[in-house]
Design a protein around this motif. Structure first.
Motif, PDB file in Angstrom:
ATOM      1  N   GLN A   1       0.863  -1.171   0.000  1.00  0.00           N
ATOM      2  CA  GLN A   1       0.000   0.000   0.000  1.00  0.00           C
ATOM      3  C   GLN A   1       0.904   1.228   0.000  1.00  0.00           C
ATOM      4  OE1 GLN A   1      -3.326   0.265  -0.073  1.00  0.00           O
ATOM      5  NE2 GLN A   1      -3.914  -1.871   0.191  1.00  0.00           N
ATOM      6  N   TYR A   2       0.630   2.172  -0.889  1.00  0.00           N
ATOM      7  CA  TYR A   2       1.456   3.364  -1.028  1.00  0.00           C
ATOM      8  C   TYR A   2       0.598   4.610  -0.863  1.00  0.00           C
ATOM      9  CZ  TYR A   2       4.868   0.192  -3.155  1.00  0.00           C
ATOM     10  OH  TYR A   2       5.742  -0.839  -3.391  1.00  0.00           O
ATOM     11  N   LEU A   3       1.199   5.666  -0.316  1.00  0.00           N
ATOM     12  CA  LEU A   3       0.554   6.964  -0.210  1.00  0.00           C
ATOM     13  C   LEU A   3       1.464   8.040  -0.787  1.00  0.00           C
ATOM     14  CD1 LEU A   3      -0.959   6.854   3.396  1.00  0.00           C
ATOM     15  CD2 LEU A   3      -2.278   7.050   1.273  1.00  0.00           C
ATOM     16  N   VAL A   4       0.878   8.915  -1.596  1.00  0.00           N
ATOM     17  CA  VAL A   4       1.584  10.080  -2.124  1.00  0.00           C
ATOM     18  C   VAL A   4       0.707  11.299  -1.877  1.00  0.00           C
ATOM     19  CG1 VAL A   4       2.508  11.200  -4.173  1.00  0.00           C
ATOM     20  CG2 VAL A   4       2.791   8.754  -3.893  1.00  0.00           C
ATOM     21  N   LYS A   5       1.318  12.393  -1.406  1.00  0.00           N
ATOM     22  CA  LYS A   5       0.573  13.621  -1.113  1.00  0.00           C
ATOM     23  C   LYS A   5       0.890  14.698  -2.153  1.00  0.00           C
ATOM     24  CE  LYS A   5       1.835  16.424   2.259  1.00  0.00           C
ATOM     25  NZ  LYS A   5       2.085  16.979   3.613  1.00  0.00           N
ATOM     26  N   TRP A   6      -0.166  15.422  -2.563  1.00  0.00           N
ATOM     27  CA  TRP A   6      -0.019  16.544  -3.486  1.00  0.00           C
ATOM     28  C   TRP A   6      -0.534  17.805  -2.824  1.00  0.00           C
ATOM     29  CZ3 TRP A   6      -3.856  19.029  -6.983  1.00  0.00           C
ATOM     30  CH2 TRP A   6      -3.258  19.827  -7.955  1.00  0.00           C
ATOM     31  N   ASN A   7       0.279  18.843  -2.756  1.00  0.00           N
ATOM     32  CA  ASN A   7      -0.121  20.089  -2.095  1.00  0.00           C
ATOM     33  C   ASN A   7      -0.615  21.154  -3.069  1.00  0.00           C
ATOM     34  OD1 ASN A   7       2.187  21.024  -3.346  1.00  0.00           O
ATOM     35  ND2 ASN A   7       3.331  21.389  -1.450  1.00  0.00           N
ATOM     36  N   GLY A   8      -0.839  20.734  -4.319  1.00  0.00           N
ATOM     37  CA  GLY A   8      -1.288  21.661  -5.347  1.00  0.00           C
ATOM     38  C   GLY A   8      -0.192  22.064  -6.300  1.00  0.00           C
ATOM     39  N   SER A   9       1.053  21.756  -5.924  1.00  0.00           N
ATOM     40  CA  SER A   9       2.169  22.106  -6.807  1.00  0.00           C
ATOM     41  C   SER A   9       3.242  21.032  -6.876  1.00  0.00           C
ATOM     42  CB  SER A   9       2.810  23.425  -6.350  1.00  0.00           C
ATOM     43  OG  SER A   9       3.302  23.320  -5.022  1.00  0.00           O
ATOM     44  N   SER A  10       3.395  20.229  -5.823  1.00  0.00           N
ATOM     45  CA  SER A  10       4.433  19.200  -5.821  1.00  0.00           C
ATOM     46  C   SER A  10       3.967  18.004  -4.996  1.00  0.00           C
ATOM     47  CB  SER A  10       5.741  19.750  -5.247  1.00  0.00           C
ATOM     48  OG  SER A  10       5.554  20.193  -3.909  1.00  0.00           O
ATOM     49  N   PHE A  11       4.719  16.902  -5.126  1.00  0.00           N
ATOM     50  CA  PHE A  11       4.351  15.644  -4.487  1.00  0.00           C
ATOM     51  C   PHE A  11       5.379  15.259  -3.425  1.00  0.00           C
ATOM     52  CE2 PHE A  11       2.311  15.662  -8.575  1.00  0.00           C
ATOM     53  CZ  PHE A  11       1.064  15.100  -8.329  1.00  0.00           C
ATOM     54  N   THR A  12       4.890  14.706  -2.324  1.00  0.00           N
ATOM     55  CA  THR A  12       5.762  14.214  -1.265  1.00  0.00           C
ATOM     56  C   THR A  12       5.292  12.830  -0.822  1.00  0.00           C
ATOM     57  OG1 THR A  12       4.420  15.301   0.452  1.00  0.00           O
ATOM     58  CG2 THR A  12       6.319  16.520  -0.400  1.00  0.00           C
ATOM     59  N   THR A  13       6.177  12.138  -0.128  1.00  0.00           N
ATOM     60  CA  THR A  13       5.830  10.848   0.465  1.00  0.00           C
ATOM     61  C   THR A  13       5.018  11.082   1.739  1.00  0.00           C
ATOM     62  OG1 THR A  13       7.800  10.779   1.862  1.00  0.00           O
ATOM     63  CG2 THR A  13       8.003   9.926  -0.389  1.00  0.00           C
ATOM     64  N   TYR A  14       4.531   9.993   2.331  1.00  0.00           N
ATOM     65  CA  TYR A  14       3.795  10.141   3.585  1.00  0.00           C
ATOM     66  C   TYR A  14       4.673  10.771   4.666  1.00  0.00           C
ATOM     67  CZ  TYR A  14       1.408   9.136   7.917  1.00  0.00           C
ATOM     68  OH  TYR A  14       0.823   9.278   9.151  1.00  0.00           O
ATOM     69  N   SER A  15       5.963  10.453   4.660  1.00  0.00           N
ATOM     70  CA  SER A  15       6.869  10.986   5.682  1.00  0.00           C
ATOM     71  C   SER A  15       7.238  12.441   5.440  1.00  0.00           C
ATOM     72  CB  SER A  15       8.135  10.132   5.753  1.00  0.00           C
ATOM     73  OG  SER A  15       8.841  10.198   4.522  1.00  0.00           O
ATOM     74  N   GLY A  16       6.887  12.965   4.262  1.00  0.00           N
ATOM     75  CA  GLY A  16       7.162  14.373   3.980  1.00  0.00           C
ATOM     76  C   GLY A  16       8.331  14.630   3.055  1.00  0.00           C
ATOM     77  N   SER A  17       9.010  13.580   2.617  1.00  0.00           N
ATOM     78  CA  SER A  17      10.141  13.753   1.707  1.00  0.00           C
ATOM     79  C   SER A  17       9.646  14.041   0.292  1.00  0.00           C
ATOM     80  CB  SER A  17      11.012  12.499   1.700  1.00  0.00           C
ATOM     81  OG  SER A  17      11.507  12.208   3.001  1.00  0.00           O
ATOM     82  N   ALA A  18      10.429  14.790  -0.479  1.00  0.00           N
ATOM     83  CA  ALA A  18      10.076  15.055  -1.866  1.00  0.00           C
ATOM     84  C   ALA A  18      10.004  13.744  -2.636  1.00  0.00           C
ATOM     85  CB  ALA A  18      11.102  15.988  -2.492  1.00  0.00           C
ATOM     86  N   GLN A  19       8.976  13.602  -3.489  1.00  0.00           N
ATOM     87  CA  GLN A  19       8.800  12.385  -4.263  1.00  0.00           C
ATOM     88  C   GLN A  19       9.143  12.617  -5.725  1.00  0.00           C
ATOM     89  OE1 GLN A  19       8.126   9.152  -3.624  1.00  0.00           O
ATOM     90  NE2 GLN A  19       8.393   8.865  -5.821  1.00  0.00           N
ATOM     91  N   SER A  20      10.014  11.769  -6.251  1.00  0.00           N
ATOM     92  CA  SER A  20      10.341  11.839  -7.673  1.00  0.00           C
ATOM     93  C   SER A  20       9.116  11.473  -8.499  1.00  0.00           C
ATOM     94  CB  SER A  20      11.492  10.886  -8.006  1.00  0.00           C
ATOM     95  OG  SER A  20      12.661  11.241  -7.305  1.00  0.00           O
TER      96      SER A  20
END
Length: 286
Positions: free
Chosen positions: A118-137
Motif C-alpha cells: 500500500q502506497y501513499l503520495v501527497k499533493w499540495n497543489g504544486s508538488s508531491f511528497t511521500t507520507y513521511s514528507g520527503s520530496a517524491q520523484s
C-alpha cells in the motif's frame, strides 16, 4: 458553467491528447474548498502494465492541463517499464489542510492479477511528497517510493479498494489478503497506529482464488470509522461493517444486509457524506 445542469453543458472538451490511446478507470474529483476540478485516469496501458495520469481543469480558459508537479503529459505513476501497473485504491482524498492523497498498489501479472503493498503520495497543489514528507520523484515507479504498508505479492492483496481521511487527518486503509495459513482475511491499517496492520476477520474455508470478489470500502463520520465489505465467508453472508471509535484498537461488527452477491460494487455517496450522513450506492450485476 453549471455542472449540475446537463442542459447547460457545452460540446465535448478534449483532454490533453497525449498518453490517451488506451484509458481505463476515469475519476473526476473537486477541491471542497476552492471548487477546482481534477481528473485522473489509468492511461496508455492495459492490466498489469500502465501509467496513471492526473489533470486539472482551467475554468478561465476552459481547458484541461497536466496537474502541477506531474511529468510530461500529466503522468503521475509509470508502471510500463517495471512492468507493474499502479491501481488507485479509491478516489484521491483531501485532508483537513487541503492536501490531496493518492493511495495505490502495484499490480503485476506475476502476482496472478493481485497486488503488492500500500502506497501513499501527497499533493499540495504544486508538488508531491511521500507520507513521511520527503520530496517524491515523479513519475512514481516501483523503485523510487517505499511502501507505506509492505504486503508481499504472494499474499493475493486485493486492489482497487478504498481509503479514508477523517476530520483529524487520520488515514485509514482497508484491504484483504491471505493470512499465514492461506485464508483470505480483511485488514485495516491506520496512520494513528503507524500503519500497523489490524486483522479484522479470522475466518476459515475461503481463499483468494476461490473467492476473489472482495472490495473493501472505508468512511468516517461523527467520530466513527467504518470499514465495509461484501462478506461471503461467515454464516450470515451479506454486507458486513466494522465500526471503531479508536482506530481499530477495538471494534465491533454488524451487517447492513444479509444477502450476498459477489457482483456488488459498493460506493460511498459523497453528497450524503457532505451532509453528515453515512450512505452508500450499491450497484449489482443482475
Amino acid at each position: 458553467t453549471n455542472p449540475n445542469d446537463p442542459s447547460a453543458w457545452t460540446a465535448t472538451l478534449s483532454m490533453l491528447g497525449t498518453n490517451e490511446t488506451s484509458d481505463t478507470y476515469p475519476m473526476f474529483f473537486n477541491n471542497s474548498n476552492t471548487g477546482a476540478l481534477y481528473f485522473t485516469i489509468r492511461c496508455s496501458g492495459i492490466a498489469g502494465n500502465g501509467k496513471q495520469c492526473f489533470y486539472g481543469y482551467n475554468a478561465g480558459t476552459a481547458t484541461w492541463t497536466a496537474a502541477a508537479g506531474t511529468a510530461s503529459g500529466g503522468i503521475l505513476f509509470d508502471g510500463t517499464a517495471i512492468p507493474y501497473s499502479a491501481y488507485l485504491n479509491g478516489q484521491p482524498k483531501q485532508d483537513p489542510s487541503g492536501n490531496w492523497w493518492f493511495n495505490f498498489s502495484w499490480d503485476s501479472a506475476s502476482f496472478g492479477g493481485y497486488g503488492k503493498d500500500q502506497y501513499l503520495v501527497k499533493w499540495n497543489g504544486s508538488s508531491f511528497t511521500t507520507y513521511s514528507g520527503s520530496a517524491q520523484s515523479i513519475p512514481v515507479t516501483a523503485s523510487n517510493l517505499a511502501a507505506t504498508v509492505a504486503i508481499s505479492g504472494s499474499l493475493h492483496l486485493s486492489i482497487q479498494n478504498d481509503f479514508f481521511i477523517d476530520g483529524s487527518g487520520v488515514i485509514t486503509i482497508p484491504y484483504a489478503h491471505d493470512d499465514a495459513n492461506g485464508q483470505y482475511q480483511i485488514y485495516a491499517a491506520s496512520s494513528a497506529n503507524a500503519f500497523a496492520e489490524t486483522q479484522l476477520t479470522f475466518d476459515n474455508g475461503v481463499t483468494a482464488t476461490t473467492d476473489p470478489e472482495v472490495y473493501v470500502e472505508a468512511v468516517a463520520a461523527a467520530g466513527n470509522t467504518y470499514v465495509m465489505y461484501p462478506d461471503s465467508i461467515g454464516k450470515e453472508r451479506g454486507l458486513a461493517v466494522f465500526q471503531t471509535t479508536n482506530n481499530f484498537t477495538s471494534f465491533s461488527k454488524f451487517y447492513l444486509s444479509l444477502n450476498y452477491n459477489p457482483q456488488w460494487a459498493l460506493n460511498i455517496d459523497p453528497v450524503a457524506l457532505a451532509a453528515g450522513k453515512v450512505q452508500f450506492l450499491k450497484l449489482v450485476k443482475l
